[in-house]
Design a protein around this motif. Structure first.
Motif, PDB file in Angstrom:
ATOM      1  N   UNK A 143      99.608  52.380  15.797  1.00 26.50           N
ATOM      2  CA  UNK A 143      98.589  50.796  14.826  1.00 26.50           C
ATOM      3  C   UNK A 143      99.514  50.980  13.751  1.00 26.50           C
ATOM      4  N   UNK A 144     100.041  51.601  13.112  1.00 24.79           N
ATOM      5  CA  UNK A 144     100.658  51.517  11.781  1.00 24.79           C
ATOM      6  C   UNK A 144     102.128  51.188  12.122  1.00 24.79           C
ATOM      7  N   UNK A 145     102.910  51.571  13.419  1.00 27.90           N
ATOM      8  CA  UNK A 145     104.049  50.671  13.830  1.00 27.90           C
ATOM      9  C   UNK A 145     103.860  48.862  14.614  1.00 27.90           C
ATOM     10  N   UNK A 146     102.864  49.392  15.039  1.00 27.51           N
ATOM     11  CA  UNK A 146     102.851  47.937  15.365  1.00 27.51           C
ATOM     12  C   UNK A 146     102.039  46.753  13.946  1.00 27.51           C
ATOM     13  N   UNK A 147     101.414  47.075  13.125  1.00 29.89           N
ATOM     14  CA  UNK A 147     101.220  46.191  11.849  1.00 29.89           C
ATOM     15  C   UNK A 147     102.442  46.251  10.922  1.00 29.89           C
ATOM     16  N   UNK A 149     105.830  46.169  12.229  1.00 24.99           N
ATOM     17  CA  UNK A 149     106.546  44.706  13.222  1.00 24.99           C
ATOM     18  C   UNK A 149     105.933  43.947  12.715  1.00 24.99           C
ATOM     19  N   UNK A 150     104.478  43.587  13.007  1.00 32.67           N
ATOM     20  CA  UNK A 150     104.196  42.121  13.155  1.00 32.67           C
ATOM     21  C   UNK A 150     104.662  42.084  11.507  1.00 32.67           C
ATOM     22  N   UNK A 151     104.044  42.390  10.757  1.00 34.12           N
ATOM     23  CA  UNK A 151     104.494  42.160   8.979  1.00 34.12           C
ATOM     24  C   UNK A 151     106.009  41.826   8.626  1.00 34.12           C
ATOM     25  N   UNK A 152     107.025  42.785   8.885  1.00 29.19           N
ATOM     26  CA  UNK A 152     108.578  41.964   9.452  1.00 29.19           C
ATOM     27  C   UNK A 152     108.872  41.010  10.219  1.00 29.19           C
ATOM     28  N   UNK A 153     108.296  40.669  10.806  1.00 29.25           N
ATOM     29  CA  UNK A 153     108.276  39.760  12.023  1.00 29.25           C
ATOM     30  C   UNK A 153     107.623  38.018  10.703  1.00 29.25           C
ATOM     31  N   UNK A 154     106.384  38.331  10.316  1.00 31.69           N
ATOM     32  CA  UNK A 154     106.075  37.324   9.552  1.00 31.69           C
ATOM     33  C   UNK A 154     106.884  36.842   8.507  1.00 31.69           C
TER      34      UNK A 154
END
Length: 234
Positions: A143-147, A149-154
């Protein structure tokens, strides 16, 4: 116990002892020897033959490759990480149903996702993510990695940088530092196009540093013409 299995087990203990005392040169040498010895076990990938000691051999080999991945993080070698993770992965997938769960599996899978994010290999990041079970996706390391990636893309870079304060495992520090540099490089590149001038205070806030010293060190290390050109030092 089979003599070859005994030899590998004893050598692995020496490898772990070398890691504990941070003798990474010896670790690298011992690991090379261990990998050669493992090739004599026909129970290992890609053969997966049923042998009298197959479960013991598979478990030991998985443990060795897990330690190899973690060693690559300690010596900050991304190429070694990729090679060792590639060798380790079949023990989580093809041999996973035959072995007891590894307590390091989700941590290492999360590290690999973080590595792909740092290297901007987003398509591979999502491919690896799709291969994970629903249980894995609920693990804090994944979940840490997924979050991230989402923050980076946003473009929510402040969330990316602050995430280092809440890493699920201390081994994540290396890749988090690399990701922080990637984020700051991205901000710096955008700043060149958006501003003709920045005060030291504004640049520090934009690059999410807490002190002028950290900012000036970044400018010196990265040697960014765009930052030194933009920032007024007084």
């Amino acid at each position: 116990m089979d003599p070859k299995l005994t030899e590998v087990s004893q050598l692995f203990e020496r490898f772990k002892a070398a890691i504990t005392r941070k003798d990474y040169d010896s670790c690298t040498e011992l690991l090379s020897h261990l990998k050669v010895l493992l090739t004599s076990f026909r129970s290992l990938p890609p053969l997966f033959e049923n042998t009298p000691n197959s479960i013991h051999e598979l478990t030991l080999a998985r443990d060795i490759y897990e330690h190899a991945v973690l060693l690559s993080v300690k010596i900050e070698d991304q190429d070694a990480f990729e090679r060792d993770f590639f060798q380790l992965k079949p023990y989580y997938t093809d041999a996973g149903s035959r072995l007891p769960p590894s307590p390091n599996e989700y941590m290492i899978l999360g590290l690999n996702l973080l590595r792909l994010l740092v290297q901007n290999r987003i398509a591979e990041f999502h491919t690896e993510l799709e291969l994970l079970s629903s249980t894995a996706l609920e693990n804090p390391c994944i979940k840490h990695a997924v979050e991230l990636e989402q923050s980076f893309m946003e473009g929510a870079y402040n969330r990316v940088l602050s995430a280092k304060q809440n890493v699920p495992n201390e081994t994540y520090g290396y890749f988090m530092d690399l990701l922080a540099k990637t984020v700051r490089d991205e901000i710096a590149g955008c700043s060149e196009k958006a501003y003709d001038y920045l005060s030291l205070k504004d640049a520090r806030q934009m690059l999410l540093y807490t002190s002028d010293k950290e900012l000036l060190q970044y400018i010196e290390e990265v040697n960014y013409f765009i930052i030194s050109h933009l920032v007024a030092y007084v």
